[in-house]
Scaffold this motif. Structure first.
Motif, PDB file in Angstrom:
ATOM      1  N   SER A   1       1.689   7.370  11.172  1.00  0.00           N
ATOM      2  CA  SER A   1       2.852   6.624  10.713  1.00  0.00           C
ATOM      3  C   SER A   1       3.697   7.549   9.847  1.00  0.00           C
ATOM      4  O   SER A   1       3.165   8.371   9.095  1.00  0.00           O
ATOM      5  N   LEU A   2       5.015   7.421   9.908  1.00  0.00           N
ATOM      6  CA  LEU A   2       5.868   8.287   9.093  1.00  0.00           C
ATOM      7  C   LEU A   2       5.631   8.062   7.599  1.00  0.00           C
ATOM      8  O   LEU A   2       5.841   8.960   6.787  1.00  0.00           O
ATOM      9  N   LYS A   3       5.182   6.857   7.244  1.00  0.00           N
ATOM     10  CA  LYS A   3       4.911   6.568   5.836  1.00  0.00           C
ATOM     11  C   LYS A   3       3.806   7.461   5.274  1.00  0.00           C
ATOM     12  O   LYS A   3       3.740   7.694   4.068  1.00  0.00           O
ATOM     13  N   TYR A   4       2.943   7.937   6.175  1.00  0.00           N
ATOM     14  CA  TYR A   4       1.805   8.750   5.755  1.00  0.00           C
ATOM     15  C   TYR A   4       2.233  10.024   5.042  1.00  0.00           C
ATOM     16  O   TYR A   4       1.534  10.511   4.148  1.00  0.00           O
ATOM     17  N   PHE A   5       3.398  10.557   5.403  1.00  0.00           N
ATOM     18  CA  PHE A   5       3.809  11.863   4.884  1.00  0.00           C
ATOM     19  C   PHE A   5       4.484  11.785   3.511  1.00  0.00           C
ATOM     20  O   PHE A   5       4.831  12.811   2.939  1.00  0.00           O
ATOM     21  N   PHE A   6       4.675  10.567   2.996  1.00  0.00           N
ATOM     22  CA  PHE A   6       5.340  10.406   1.702  1.00  0.00           C
ATOM     23  C   PHE A   6       4.313  10.131   0.616  1.00  0.00           C
ATOM     24  O   PHE A   6       3.425   9.303   0.772  1.00  0.00           O
ATOM     25  N   SER A   7       4.436  10.839  -0.492  1.00  0.00           N
ATOM     26  CA  SER A   7       3.555  10.610  -1.637  1.00  0.00           C
ATOM     27  C   SER A   7       4.188  11.211  -2.890  1.00  0.00           C
ATOM     28  O   SER A   7       5.020  12.113  -2.808  1.00  0.00           O
ATOM     29  N   GLU A   8       3.790  10.670  -4.042  1.00  0.00           N
ATOM     30  CA  GLU A   8       4.264  11.192  -5.319  1.00  0.00           C
ATOM     31  C   GLU A   8       3.542  12.499  -5.624  1.00  0.00           C
ATOM     32  O   GLU A   8       2.654  12.926  -4.893  1.00  0.00           O
ATOM     33  N   GLY A   9       3.894  13.134  -6.732  1.00  0.00           N
ATOM     34  CA  GLY A   9       3.252  14.391  -7.085  1.00  0.00           C
ATOM     35  C   GLY A   9       2.879  14.485  -8.555  1.00  0.00           C
ATOM     36  O   GLY A   9       3.448  13.803  -9.398  1.00  0.00           O
ATOM     37  N   LEU A  10       1.884  15.314  -8.847  1.00  0.00           N
ATOM     38  CA  LEU A  10       1.480  15.631 -10.215  1.00  0.00           C
ATOM     39  C   LEU A  10       1.279  17.145 -10.301  1.00  0.00           C
ATOM     40  O   LEU A  10       1.157  17.830  -9.284  1.00  0.00           O
ATOM     41  N   GLU A  11       1.201  17.652 -11.520  1.00  0.00           N
ATOM     42  CA  GLU A  11       1.012  19.095 -11.695  1.00  0.00           C
ATOM     43  C   GLU A  11      -0.470  19.443 -11.724  1.00  0.00           C
ATOM     44  O   GLU A  11      -1.293  18.676 -12.229  1.00  0.00           O
ATOM     45  N   ASN A  12      -0.793  20.617 -11.193  1.00  0.00           N
ATOM     46  CA  ASN A  12      -2.162  21.108 -11.312  1.00  0.00           C
ATOM     47  C   ASN A  12      -2.265  22.007 -12.539  1.00  0.00           C
ATOM     48  O   ASN A  12      -1.331  22.115 -13.336  1.00  0.00           O
ATOM     49  N   ALA A  13      -3.413  22.655 -12.703  1.00  0.00           N
ATOM     50  CA  ALA A  13      -3.642  23.467 -13.906  1.00  0.00           C
ATOM     51  C   ALA A  13      -2.657  24.624 -14.017  1.00  0.00           C
ATOM     52  O   ALA A  13      -2.361  25.085 -15.115  1.00  0.00           O
ATOM     53  N   GLU A  14      -2.130  25.093 -12.887  1.00  0.00           N
ATOM     54  CA  GLU A  14      -1.178  26.216 -12.912  1.00  0.00           C
ATOM     55  C   GLU A  14       0.267  25.756 -13.067  1.00  0.00           C
ATOM     56  O   GLU A  14       1.190  26.568 -13.023  1.00  0.00           O
TER      57      GLU A  14
END
Length: 470
Positions: free
Chosen positions: A392-405
């Protein structure tokens, strides 16, 4: 005291073409095909093929293309068929098939029982009252009342319970249960009677709350059994299905349908190639009879012909808007999907979830120039076939957070890392949320405890105490 005054307001009114386009954008490919057939049936001005009598009569009849009817603006001809394929297009597509519906399966089994017409009607109503997972979560009293008021069938609690027991004998085992405990008991009673099964029945009957709360030591003490005996009994219980209705796919409201991808993405020779192979529709033409009527009326002063011409003109405008709306739908879907592929290029090469970048509707709206609402309509109910599966096209959408770098990573990547932590934990001593924070930090993800709890809930992962195993 009344006052009069002028007020200037700026309002935006959508044109018929815009309204038509918005509606078509939301449709997945199969519904679009149905919509095109419906338009051809309802609009007598439109024909999709040239008449066959053309060669037989020896003279070509008057045939007018939509592109020839200009009125006030130019109408280009588009190729708009959803069910013909050229030789270079693949005729086969991967699909998600929806199997026989849950309700249909139970009704079929009901037909094999020797019941009176009255009993059959009561049992059939009970089947219709089951939830999608196979449970009857309503009280017997309310079922009796509903049968009386909605189906005009006189019955009582005893008869409803009798018919419910009949249904509880159907496949899949566990159907018709009123709670999880009854569901599991219905299933395990079909098993061959062994010491492990007998113990499992005793646990479900008398210590169900302790079992679901993972109070294993209490169960062993009260039943005076060893850890090995409890493990053997639990292995029988854990093999049972808590959602018997889920064995038969009913996700499309009891209708046998298929999900057909709107897009196909191929990866060959290091290149990603996007296509919409089902979108190849022949030129829609004006029906010859109405075209001749329109031409004759242009040179006539007769009132009836003028009125007929006005009708044809109205239908012609509708056809123009429809054809233009389909073209705009095609361009909008194509540009949006290409933007998604470009944005997630690294992911689409190998399908590795860790390569899926954070992406929200706004990101694609900025790349395409479309409104966020338009992107949302494109994404809704659309699918793409890739070399690693259908999504589903919805699968490719997501929020983001920062990693340790300090790099931004998608929430999907974080959830996968969290799931990996849980999958590899010692089940005799499951990781608490605080310990999961430490594990995630070791993997390079900066995640707060409340975020761990939120993602754990979204993934359906229970708390540490409920994940404990012997």
């Amino acid at each position: 005291m009344l006052k009069q005054g002028l007020e200037l307001k700026q309002t935006q009114k959508l044109s018929p073409l815009q309204i038509q386009t918005i509606k078509l954008i939301e449709l997945p490919i199969q519904e679009l095909e149905q919509r095109i057939r419906k338009e051809l049936e309802e609009n007598p001005v439109l024909d999709e093929d040239l008449p066959k009598e053309k060669e037989e009569e020896g003279e070509a009849p008057r045939e007018v293309s939509l592109s020839e009817y200009k009125d006030d603006d130019y109408i280009p001809s588009y190729r708009l068929r959803a069910d013909n394929y050229s030789k270079d297009e693949r005729p086969q597509y991967n699909t998600f098939s929806v199997k026989e519906s849950f309700t249909q399966s139970l009704q079929e089994q009901l037909g094999y029982r020797q019941l009176t017409e009255h009993q059959y009607a009561v049992a059939s109503f009970i089947i219709g009252s089951l939830d999608d997972d196979g449970y009857l979560r309503r009280s017997i009293d309310s079922v009796v009342d509903d049968i009386s008021f909605r189906a005009n069938i006189e019955t009582d609690e005893d008869e409803v319970l009798e018919m419910l027991k009949v249904i509880q004998e159907f496949e899949p085992a566990g159907v018709g249960a009123r709670d999880l405990r009854e569901c599991l008991l219905l299933q395990i009673r079909h098993c061959r009677k062994t010491p492990e099964v007998e113990l499992a029945i005793k646990i479900l009957n008398n210590y169900f709350h302790d079992f679901t709360s993972k109070h294993f030591q209490k169960i062993m003490t009260r039943l005076n059994i060893t850890e090995e005996q409890l493990k053997a009994a639990m292995s029988k219980i854990l093999k049972l299905n808590p959602s018997p209705g889920g064995q038969i796919d009913d996700s499309y409201n009891d209708q046998a349908q298929q999900i057909v991808p709107d897009f196909v993405l191929e990866y060959t020779d290091g290149e990603l190639k996007l296509s919409m192979p089902r979108f190849s529709i022949p030129e829609l033409r004006v029906n010859r009879k109405y075209a001749e009527l329109l031409v004759d009326a242009a040179n006539s002063s007769e009132r009836e012909k003028k009125e007929a011409a006005a009708f044809v003109k109205k239908k012609m405008d509708s056809a123009k808007w429809f054809v233009e709306a389909i073209k705009q739908r095609h361009n909008t879907l194509s540009n949006t999907m290409q933007a998604i592929v470009d944005y997630q290029r690294e992911y689409f090469i190998d399908g590795d979830e860790t390569h899926l970048k954070p992406m929200v509707l706004k990101d694609i709206a900025e790349k395409t120039g479309f409104d966020i609402s338009t992107i949302s309509r494109v994404v809704n109910s659309k699918y793409i076939e890739t070399h690693f599966g259908i999504y589903s096209l919805k699968y490719f959408f997501s929020e983001g957070l920062e990693n340790a770098e300090g790099e931004e990573v998608s929430t999907r990547e974080l959830k996968k890392a969290l799931q990996d932590c849980v999958d590899t934990e010692d089940k005799r001593r499951p990781l608490t949320d605080d310990e999961l924070v430490v594990k995630m930090t070791e993997k390079g993800y900066k995640v707060a405890r409340r975020t761990i709890a939120k993602y754990r809930d979204q993934l359906g992962i229970p708390k540490a105490r409920l994940r404990k195993e012997l």
